[in-house]
Motif scaffolding. Structure first.
Motif, mmCIF file in Angstrom:
data_model
loop_
_atom_site.group_PDB
_atom_site.id
_atom_site.type_symbol
_atom_site.label_atom_id
_atom_site.label_comp_id
_atom_site.label_asym_id
_atom_site.label_seq_id
_atom_site.Cartn_x
_atom_site.Cartn_y
_atom_site.Cartn_z
ATOM 1 N N GLN A 94 0.826 -1.206 0.000
ATOM 2 C CA GLN A 94 0.000 0.000 0.000
ATOM 3 C C GLN A 94 0.862 1.259 0.000
ATOM 4 N N THR A 95 1.942 1.211 0.759
ATOM 5 C CA THR A 95 2.863 2.348 0.797
ATOM 6 C C THR A 95 3.498 2.567 -0.567
ATOM 7 N N SER A 96 3.882 1.487 -1.226
ATOM 8 C CA SER A 96 4.462 1.593 -2.569
ATOM 9 C C SER A 96 3.462 2.192 -3.548
ATOM 10 N N LYS A 97 2.216 1.769 -3.446
ATOM 11 C CA LYS A 97 1.179 2.312 -4.325
ATOM 12 C C LYS A 97 0.996 3.807 -4.074
ATOM 13 N N LEU A 98 0.988 4.210 -2.802
ATOM 14 C CA LEU A 98 0.871 5.628 -2.467
ATOM 15 C C LEU A 98 2.041 6.418 -3.051
ATOM 16 N N ARG A 99 3.236 5.883 -2.945
ATOM 17 C CA ARG A 99 4.415 6.563 -3.498
ATOM 18 C C ARG A 99 4.310 6.709 -5.018
ATOM 19 N N ARG A 100 3.842 5.663 -5.694
ATOM 20 C CA ARG A 100 3.677 5.735 -7.153
ATOM 21 C C ARG A 100 2.637 6.788 -7.534
ATOM 22 N N LEU A 101 1.522 6.808 -6.800
ATOM 23 C CA LEU A 101 0.490 7.810 -7.071
ATOM 24 C C LEU A 101 1.030 9.222 -6.853
ATOM 25 N N CYS A 102 1.809 9.390 -5.792
ATOM 26 C CA CYS A 102 2.416 10.699 -5.522
ATOM 27 C C CYS A 102 3.318 11.109 -6.680
ATOM 28 N N PHE A 103 4.136 10.182 -7.140
ATOM 29 C CA PHE A 103 5.045 10.470 -8.244
ATOM 30 C C PHE A 103 4.265 10.880 -9.489
ATOM 31 N N ASP A 104 3.195 10.131 -9.793
ATOM 32 C CA ASP A 104 2.379 10.418 -10.978
ATOM 33 C C ASP A 104 1.706 11.785 -10.907
ATOM 34 N N LYS A 105 1.360 12.224 -9.704
ATOM 35 C CA LYS A 105 0.637 13.493 -9.519
ATOM 36 C C LYS A 105 1.553 14.645 -9.113
ATOM 37 N N GLU A 106 2.864 14.410 -9.194
ATOM 38 C CA GLU A 106 3.861 15.425 -8.841
ATOM 39 C C GLU A 106 3.708 15.912 -7.404
ATOM 40 N N VAL A 107 3.450 14.960 -6.526
ATOM 41 C CA VAL A 107 3.411 15.218 -5.090
ATOM 42 C C VAL A 107 4.641 14.550 -4.505
ATOM 43 N N GLU A 108 5.434 15.308 -3.786
ATOM 44 C CA GLU A 108 6.655 14.765 -3.210
ATOM 45 C C GLU A 108 6.360 14.246 -1.807
ATOM 46 N N MET A 109 6.611 12.958 -1.602
ATOM 47 C CA MET A 109 6.349 12.337 -0.302
ATOM 48 C C MET A 109 7.673 12.084 0.397
#
Length: 105
Positions: A35-50
């Protein structure tokens, strides 16, 4: 973690807080690695830096920037904290909402 390493993390965090007008604080403790990996991928796709960091280092970075300005948020740092930085004020909220819905959190 050495004092020098801690200071470097604090400096990076201060730079991020100064660079972005918007940031979200979220607790990712209930997410598993998938789930954390998925959140990181979504952040990357939406230009959100986590960014994940120790709570004490986040607090120190905010205190060094402006302790009075950020005093109201200091109690939010407990558990596993992830910071989400974005130019868009709503994109991180949409990501968090999406993840919560998908994983029934």
């Amino acid at each position: 973690m050495t004092t020098d390493q801690k200071n470097k993390v604090i400096d990076v965090l201060k730079e991020k807080f100064s660079q972005y007008n918007n940031f979200y604080v979220t607790n990712t403790e209930s997410l598993n690695s998938e789930q954390t990996s998925k959140l990181r991928r979504l952040c990357f796709d939406k230009e959100v830096e986590m960014q994940v960091a120790k709570n004490t280092l986040i607090v120190k970075a905010l205190q060094q920037l402006d302790a009075e300005k950020y005093s109201g948020i200091m109690d939010a740092f407990h558990g596993v904290t992830a910071l989400m930085f974005s130019e868009s004020p709503k994109e991180p909220a949409l990501l968090i909402s999406s993840i919560r819905s998908e994983f029934n959190i």
